[in-house]
Design an enzyme around this catalytic site. Structure first.
Site, PDB file in Angstrom:
ATOM      1  CB  CYS A 163      -0.906   0.003   1.226  1.00 53.00           C
ATOM      2  SG  CYS A 163      -2.163  -1.283   1.201  1.00 53.00           S
ATOM      3  CB  CYS A 215      -0.094  -7.641   4.795  1.00 48.51           C
ATOM      4  SG  CYS A 215      -0.514  -9.157   3.915  1.00 48.51           S
TER       5      CYS A 215
END
Length: 244
Positions: A202, A228
């Site tokens: 991201c 993540c």
């Protein structure tokens, strides 16, 4: 599939396919009826094109799950669209967190600054787990060289408490294997790679990597965080060796 039965099956598969190629392992996952219903989970990141290309050759109708966290780089979104069209992927699923959950937990899109683990759970882990319901297993692009937490990765893994299998066809590949495959097949690279992003997540949590740094050094830089969360179950890293 019951956990003990799945564990035995995974152990047997790793023994059988230990010396086989990535294409052989992937073909087994996508064409053998005993493997069950499989999906490829792809970030359309720096090295994703390798598995996506293999899948497009073996079976373009393979479900491909792409998690759009709504915090991705614009370059990733464009790359995803262009690559899907170029490879002729016919069964792409774009996964997002529900609007209700996003409004309740991250109304200002700043949760990534307050609690990165909570942000990953909201925008990636939970939506993906929901999307995987109904599948018997999923295929990842993880490789042993990417980090210490992946150093013992095998082709086949047990995902605890879900009854699903995880398959890592590229587990034993080296960086040069990835480069060679992409060059020989003339595959387009993610545009951010040329800008110093060898691992792309991201936008708020990914920075460029300097020469000589670990390729994943730009992910959650300065944080005690290396994954993540989609490869964790109940807060633990999923590894075949620990489940066998």
């Amino acid at each position: 599939m019951p956990q003990n039965e799945l564990t035995s099956k995974v152990g047997a598969l790793n023994d059988w396919y230990r010396l086989n190629s990535a294409v052989t392992v992937l073909t087994r996952a996508l064409t053998d009826e005993s493997a069950g219903k499989m999906a490829l989970v792809s970030s359309f990141g720096a090295e994703s094109v390798v598995l996506l290309h293999m899948v497009s050759i073996i079976n373009r109708d393979t479900p491909v799950l792409f998690v759009d966290t709504e915090l991705l780089f614009a370059e990733t979104l464009v790359y995803q669209q262009e690559l899907s069209e170029r490879l002729g992927l016919r069964n792409l699923h774009i996964i997002r967190a529900s609007k209700e959950d996003t409004r309740a937990q991250d109304p200002d899109f700043m949760l990534n600054q307050r609690d990165k683990n909570a942000c990953c759970a909201l925008r990636k882990t939970i939506p993906l787990q929901k999307a995987l319901e109904g599948f018997d297993g999923w295929i990842t692009g993880r490789k042993r060289y990417q980090s210490s937490t992946r150093a013992e990765l095998d082709f086949f893994e047990v995902e605890d408490n879900t009854g699903r299998m995880k398959i890592n066809p590229l587990a034993h590949w080296r960086p040069e294997d990835v480069r060679t495959y992409m060059e020989e097949n003339r595959l387009p690279r993610h545009p951010l790679v040329a800008q110093g992003y060898p691992s792309i997540g991201c936008m708020p949590c990914t920075t460029p990597v300097a020469e000589g740094e670990d390729p994943r050094a730009g992910r959650w830089r300065g944080e005690d965080k290396t994954e993540c969360g989609i490869h964790f179950v109940d807060g633990k890293m999923v590894r075949t060796g620990e489940n066998a």
